[in-house]
Design an enzyme around this catalytic site. Structure first.
Site, mmCIF file in Angstrom:
data_model
loop_
_atom_site.group_PDB
_atom_site.id
_atom_site.type_symbol
_atom_site.label_atom_id
_atom_site.label_comp_id
_atom_site.label_asym_id
_atom_site.label_seq_id
_atom_site.Cartn_x
_atom_site.Cartn_y
_atom_site.Cartn_z
ATOM 1 N N GLY A 48 0.847 -0.801 -0.183
ATOM 2 C CA GLY A 48 0.162 -0.115 -0.348
ATOM 3 C C GLY A 48 0.298 1.570 -0.002
ATOM 4 O O GLY A 48 1.319 1.333 -0.186
ATOM 5 N N CYS A 95 5.760 0.096 7.852
ATOM 6 C CA CYS A 95 5.139 1.179 6.999
ATOM 7 C C CYS A 95 6.741 1.854 6.317
ATOM 8 O O CYS A 95 7.800 2.083 6.929
ATOM 9 C CB CYS A 95 5.240 2.583 8.436
ATOM 10 S SG CYS A 95 4.574 4.067 6.876
ATOM 11 N N LEU A 96 6.444 1.534 5.333
ATOM 12 C CA LEU A 96 7.633 2.111 3.998
ATOM 13 C C LEU A 96 7.808 3.723 4.819
ATOM 14 O O LEU A 96 9.105 3.900 4.035
ATOM 15 C CB LEU A 96 6.645 2.645 2.698
ATOM 16 C CG LEU A 96 6.821 1.064 1.729
ATOM 17 C CD1 LEU A 96 5.725 0.945 1.167
ATOM 18 C CD2 LEU A 96 7.683 -0.107 2.075
ATOM 19 N N HIS A 137 -4.570 1.312 7.549
ATOM 20 C CA HIS A 137 -2.884 1.782 7.445
ATOM 21 C C HIS A 137 -3.246 2.728 6.534
ATOM 22 O O HIS A 137 -2.741 3.992 7.000
ATOM 23 C CB HIS A 137 -2.230 0.160 7.419
ATOM 24 C CG HIS A 137 -0.929 1.316 7.395
ATOM 25 N ND1 HIS A 137 -0.150 0.178 8.411
ATOM 26 C CD2 HIS A 137 0.045 2.494 7.001
ATOM 27 C CE1 HIS A 137 1.548 1.033 7.934
ATOM 28 N NE2 HIS A 137 0.960 1.857 7.114
ATOM 29 N N GLU A 138 -3.622 2.806 5.319
ATOM 30 C CA GLU A 138 -3.572 3.485 4.507
ATOM 31 C C GLU A 138 -4.109 5.101 4.938
ATOM 32 O O GLU A 138 -3.802 6.008 4.400
ATOM 33 C CB GLU A 138 -4.279 3.181 2.849
ATOM 34 C CG GLU A 138 -2.711 2.654 2.818
ATOM 35 C CD GLU A 138 -1.188 2.706 2.599
ATOM 36 O OE1 GLU A 138 -1.058 3.750 2.695
ATOM 37 O OE2 GLU A 138 -0.346 1.577 3.017
ATOM 38 N N HIS A 141 -2.567 7.606 7.147
ATOM 39 C CA HIS A 141 -2.269 7.975 6.500
ATOM 40 C C HIS A 141 -2.613 9.361 6.587
ATOM 41 O O HIS A 141 -2.123 10.302 6.337
ATOM 42 C CB HIS A 141 -1.398 7.148 5.010
ATOM 43 C CG HIS A 141 -0.290 6.718 5.855
ATOM 44 N ND1 HIS A 141 1.278 7.399 6.607
ATOM 45 C CD2 HIS A 141 0.289 5.131 5.201
ATOM 46 C CE1 HIS A 141 1.805 6.031 6.529
ATOM 47 N NE2 HIS A 141 1.223 5.074 6.291
HETATM 48 O O1 K1U Z 1 1.604 2.339 4.023
HETATM 49 C C1 K1U Z 1 2.755 2.100 3.800
HETATM 50 O O2 K1U Z 1 3.615 2.321 4.300
HETATM 51 C C2 K1U Z 1 3.122 0.650 2.988
HETATM 52 C C3 K1U Z 1 2.651 -1.171 3.819
HETATM 53 C C4 K1U Z 1 1.607 -1.244 4.307
HETATM 54 C C5 K1U Z 1 0.793 -2.462 5.253
HETATM 55 C C6 K1U Z 1 1.916 -3.655 5.770
HETATM 56 C C7 K1U Z 1 1.672 -4.268 6.841
HETATM 57 C C8 K1U Z 1 0.095 -3.679 7.355
HETATM 58 C C9 K1U Z 1 -0.668 -3.106 6.711
HETATM 59 C C10 K1U Z 1 0.099 -1.887 6.148
HETATM 60 C C11 K1U Z 1 3.804 -1.963 3.675
HETATM 61 O O3 K1U Z 1 3.556 -2.035 2.460
HETATM 62 S S1 K1U Z 1 5.436 -2.268 4.589
HETATM 63 C C12 K1U Z 1 5.783 -3.310 3.282
HETATM 64 C C13 K1U Z 1 5.323 -4.884 3.272
HETATM 65 O O4 K1U Z 1 4.247 -4.959 4.422
HETATM 66 C C14 K1U Z 1 5.486 -5.590 2.462
HETATM 67 C C15 K1U Z 1 6.178 -6.137 1.766
HETATM 68 C C16 K1U Z 1 6.864 -6.760 0.796
HETATM 69 C C17 K1U Z 1 5.569 -7.791 0.497
HETATM 70 C C18 K1U Z 1 4.880 -8.365 1.209
HETATM 71 C C19 K1U Z 1 4.655 -6.629 2.562
HETATM 72 ZN ZN ZN Z 2 2.296 3.306 6.220
#
Ligand code: K1U
Ligand code: ZN
Length: 173
Positions: A48, A95-96, A137-138, A141
């Site tokens: 996301g 979270c990225l 989560h999004e 943000h």
């Molecule tokens: O919003 C963001 O920062 C993105 C985040 C979203 C998220 C992850 C986990 C739970 C809720 C919301 C991410 O994508 S973090 C990376 C991640 O979860 C992932 C990366 C590669 C493969 C699978 C998952």
């Molecule tokens: Zn995030």
């Protein structure tokens, strides 16, 4: 126009703490931003991404929580949680904008979400599992809320310090 990767802001950054403005009209600029965000999310990789994470304070999120097989990109303008289940779910979130750190967060297990799609049409859908966690989560943000805001002050401070260190290291190159 070819989609371009954008830079993801790292916490702490004041833009990640601001409430975003609703999108009034779907312009080509906003559609290009959505395409750029998908490109950025797949490249990261993530499941996301919200517009404030790339420094744009508009109510726009993208997601794709499919683990294997055909990608299922979803673009949501002005997403809103319309209803939530009583039942909750715990998921270890990342979270990225807070790289390499994870913590368990409890959220409603199922949510009904309304939004405007890329063609300007209103949509409504029920989400569960990882999709439900991700969409909440999004949307957080867009309201200036990070997953670490659900944690106790000690853990939140520790994760903020680690993220600050990572941000400095990334800036140095
Ligand atoms: O919003 C963001 O920062 C993105 C985040 C979203 C998220 C992850 C986990 C739970 C809720 C919301 C991410 O994508 S973090 C990376 C991640 O979860 C992932 C990366 C590669 C493969 C699978 C998952
Ligand atoms: Zn995030």
């Amino acid at each position: 126009m070819k989609a371009m990767k954008r830079q993801i802001l790292i916490h702490p950054d004041p833009r990640l703490k601001k409430a975003c403005a609703p999108v009034a009209d779907l312009s080509d600029e906003l559609r290009n931003l959505a395409e750029d965000m998908l490109e950025t999310m797949y490249d990261a990789p993530g499941i996301g991404l919200a517009a404030p994470q790339v420094g744009v304070l508009d109510r726009l999120i993208v997601m794709d929580c499919v683990k294997e097989g055909e990608p299922e990109p979803v673009v949501m303008f002005n997403p809103e949680v319309l209803s939530s289940s009583e039942e909750t779910n715990v998921y270890e979130e990342g979270c990225l904008s807070i790289p390499e750190q994870f913590a368990e967060v409890t959220r409603p297990k199922e949510v009904r979400v309304g939004w405007i799609d890329m063609d300007g049409n209103p949509q409504e859908k029920d989400f569960d599992g990882l999709w439900a966690t991700c969409v909440q989560h999004e949307i957080d943000h867009l309201n200036g809320k990070l997953f670490i805001d659900y944690l106790g002050p000690m853990k939140r401070q520790m994760m903020t310090r680690k993220s600050q260190k990572m941000k400095r290291e990334l800036a140095r190159g």
